[in-house]
Design a protein around this motif. Sequence first.
Motif, PDB file in Angstrom:
ATOM      1  N   VAL A 148      -8.710 -47.859  34.795  1.00  0.00           N
ATOM      2  CA  VAL A 148     -10.038 -47.258  34.648  1.00  0.00           C
ATOM      3  C   VAL A 148      -9.963 -45.830  35.180  1.00  0.00           C
ATOM      4  O   VAL A 148      -9.521 -45.609  36.312  1.00  0.00           O
ATOM      5  N   PHE A 149     -10.395 -44.892  34.370  1.00  0.00           N
ATOM      6  CA  PHE A 149     -10.389 -43.480  34.741  1.00  0.00           C
ATOM      7  C   PHE A 149     -11.819 -42.946  34.781  1.00  0.00           C
ATOM      8  O   PHE A 149     -12.600 -43.226  33.873  1.00  0.00           O
ATOM      9  N   GLU A 150     -12.125 -42.163  35.792  1.00  0.00           N
ATOM     10  CA  GLU A 150     -13.377 -41.423  35.802  1.00  0.00           C
ATOM     11  C   GLU A 150     -13.079 -40.004  35.337  1.00  0.00           C
ATOM     12  O   GLU A 150     -12.082 -39.403  35.764  1.00  0.00           O
ATOM     13  N   ALA A 151     -13.913 -39.475  34.466  1.00  0.00           N
ATOM     14  CA  ALA A 151     -13.691 -38.130  33.930  1.00  0.00           C
ATOM     15  C   ALA A 151     -14.994 -37.351  33.960  1.00  0.00           C
ATOM     16  O   ALA A 151     -16.008 -37.802  33.427  1.00  0.00           O
ATOM     17  N   GLU A 152     -14.957 -36.196  34.571  1.00  0.00           N
ATOM     18  CA  GLU A 152     -16.122 -35.310  34.614  1.00  0.00           C
ATOM     19  C   GLU A 152     -15.633 -33.868  34.684  1.00  0.00           C
ATOM     20  O   GLU A 152     -14.884 -33.504  35.594  1.00  0.00           O
ATOM     21  N   ASP A 178     -15.695 -32.260  27.582  1.00  0.00           N
ATOM     22  CA  ASP A 178     -14.800 -32.245  28.737  1.00  0.00           C
ATOM     23  C   ASP A 178     -14.108 -33.594  28.939  1.00  0.00           C
ATOM     24  O   ASP A 178     -13.039 -33.662  29.550  1.00  0.00           O
ATOM     25  N   VAL A 179     -14.724 -34.665  28.460  1.00  0.00           N
ATOM     26  CA  VAL A 179     -14.189 -36.020  28.626  1.00  0.00           C
ATOM     27  C   VAL A 179     -13.172 -36.363  27.536  1.00  0.00           C
ATOM     28  O   VAL A 179     -12.201 -37.086  27.773  1.00  0.00           O
ATOM     29  N   SER A 180     -13.387 -35.823  26.343  1.00  0.00           N
ATOM     30  CA  SER A 180     -12.625 -36.242  25.167  1.00  0.00           C
ATOM     31  C   SER A 180     -11.112 -36.044  25.254  1.00  0.00           C
ATOM     32  O   SER A 180     -10.362 -36.857  24.697  1.00  0.00           O
ATOM     33  N   PRO A 181     -10.598 -34.986  25.898  1.00  0.00           N
ATOM     34  CA  PRO A 181      -9.135 -34.848  25.948  1.00  0.00           C
ATOM     35  C   PRO A 181      -8.430 -36.060  26.560  1.00  0.00           C
ATOM     36  O   PRO A 181      -7.376 -36.491  26.069  1.00  0.00           O
ATOM     37  N   LEU A 182      -8.993 -36.633  27.617  1.00  0.00           N
ATOM     38  CA  LEU A 182      -8.395 -37.823  28.217  1.00  0.00           C
ATOM     39  C   LEU A 182      -8.467 -39.000  27.261  1.00  0.00           C
ATOM     40  O   LEU A 182      -7.506 -39.784  27.131  1.00  0.00           O
ATOM     41  N   GLY A 197     -13.580 -30.861  34.672  1.00  0.00           N
ATOM     42  CA  GLY A 197     -12.133 -30.728  34.784  1.00  0.00           C
ATOM     43  C   GLY A 197     -11.495 -31.721  35.726  1.00  0.00           C
ATOM     44  O   GLY A 197     -10.321 -31.571  36.080  1.00  0.00           O
ATOM     45  N   ARG A 198     -12.234 -32.750  36.133  1.00  0.00           N
ATOM     46  CA  ARG A 198     -11.722 -33.710  37.127  1.00  0.00           C
ATOM     47  C   ARG A 198     -11.422 -35.054  36.467  1.00  0.00           C
ATOM     48  O   ARG A 198     -12.240 -35.597  35.748  1.00  0.00           O
ATOM     49  N   ILE A 199     -10.237 -35.596  36.744  1.00  0.00           N
ATOM     50  CA  ILE A 199      -9.852 -36.943  36.311  1.00  0.00           C
ATOM     51  C   ILE A 199      -9.472 -37.738  37.551  1.00  0.00           C
ATOM     52  O   ILE A 199      -8.688 -37.272  38.383  1.00  0.00           O
ATOM     53  N   THR A 200     -10.025 -38.948  37.671  1.00  0.00           N
ATOM     54  CA  THR A 200      -9.750 -39.804  38.824  1.00  0.00           C
ATOM     55  C   THR A 200      -9.349 -41.187  38.353  1.00  0.00           C
ATOM     56  O   THR A 200     -10.004 -41.767  37.480  1.00  0.00           O
ATOM     57  N   PRO A 244     -17.162 -42.010  32.079  1.00  0.00           N
ATOM     58  CA  PRO A 244     -17.410 -40.581  31.870  1.00  0.00           C
ATOM     59  C   PRO A 244     -18.680 -40.117  32.568  1.00  0.00           C
ATOM     60  O   PRO A 244     -19.627 -40.889  32.768  1.00  0.00           O
ATOM     61  N   ALA A 245     -18.706 -38.853  32.925  1.00  0.00           N
ATOM     62  CA  ALA A 245     -19.914 -38.210  33.430  1.00  0.00           C
ATOM     63  C   ALA A 245     -20.110 -36.939  32.622  1.00  0.00           C
ATOM     64  O   ALA A 245     -19.287 -36.020  32.692  1.00  0.00           O
TER      65      ALA A 245
END
Length: 300
Positions: free
Chosen positions: A241-245, A221-225, A247-250, A201-202
């Motif tokens: 592994v997901f990056e979340a910041e 912003d991270v919690s929904p994922l 509105g962006r998910i990678t 997360p960021a």
Amino acid sequence: MTAMCHGRVVIVTGAGRGLGRAHALAFAAEGARVVVNDLGVGLDGAGGSGDPAQRVVEEIRAAGGEAVAHGGDIASTEGAASLVTTALETYGRLDTLVNNAGFLRDRMLVNLAEDDWDAVLRVHVKGHFLPLKHAAAHWRAESREGRPVVARVVNTTSGAGLLGSVGQGNYAAAKAGIVGLTLVAAAELGRYGVQVNAIAPAARTRMTEDAFSGLSALPEDVSPLVVWLGSAASTGVTGRVFEAEAGRITVMEGWRPGPTADKGARWTPSEAGAAARGLLAEAEPPGRVYGAVRSGVVRD
């Protein structure tokens, strides 16, 4: 809300503030009953108070949800075992574990004390391993008894663990270790109905506001994922592994074979060096270490 987690019991560690608090509230808003774990320590792990966890419990209850506080040290066998026991004795089941607890003791490597190394590795790596171990033992027993298990684990790594971060050798090593633990757990526990993933997360929290002053994304912003990964709706997603910041998910893609040379026999040092340079010329360049610049580093 969609009540995506209706009926599920969720543990969130380090849930008294920041990302953990946001996760706990988001799960509760989706119908989960939540075990809110937090020692209430400072940014460096010092001190301790049950107040942050209890305040989050009260927030959840005030909104009509169900929650219970747990103030044990999840980097100890006793604390991790009691965390799982609290879920089982309070709500009769456990469905999701979100490993989030952690703190920082940032130093450049030459100034990094052994105690600072040990403390950060302990809270992040042992603090992930021990709750996971005790939760997994429960889920394995349930599976062996023929009871259906739809369990989820969400671990918390960091860009520091994926790319490195200047001044955070202990934290980067710990977060890289969590990625390895996630991959192994996903492979070992799938047979018991357990999915294991990690997020990087960021978000602007107590831990990041000094190191990354320009970061404005919110923990919420991270919690929904995290909620989706912790729900039954994420069926079939594991070992990722997901990056979340904001509105962006990678989806982060880790080590995999790149350019290869095979002589078919032992190389000489000069041959190996020439081959390595040729392969590097064909390879993708690595991502830039956080805090690093081409001519050196940002901070001393």
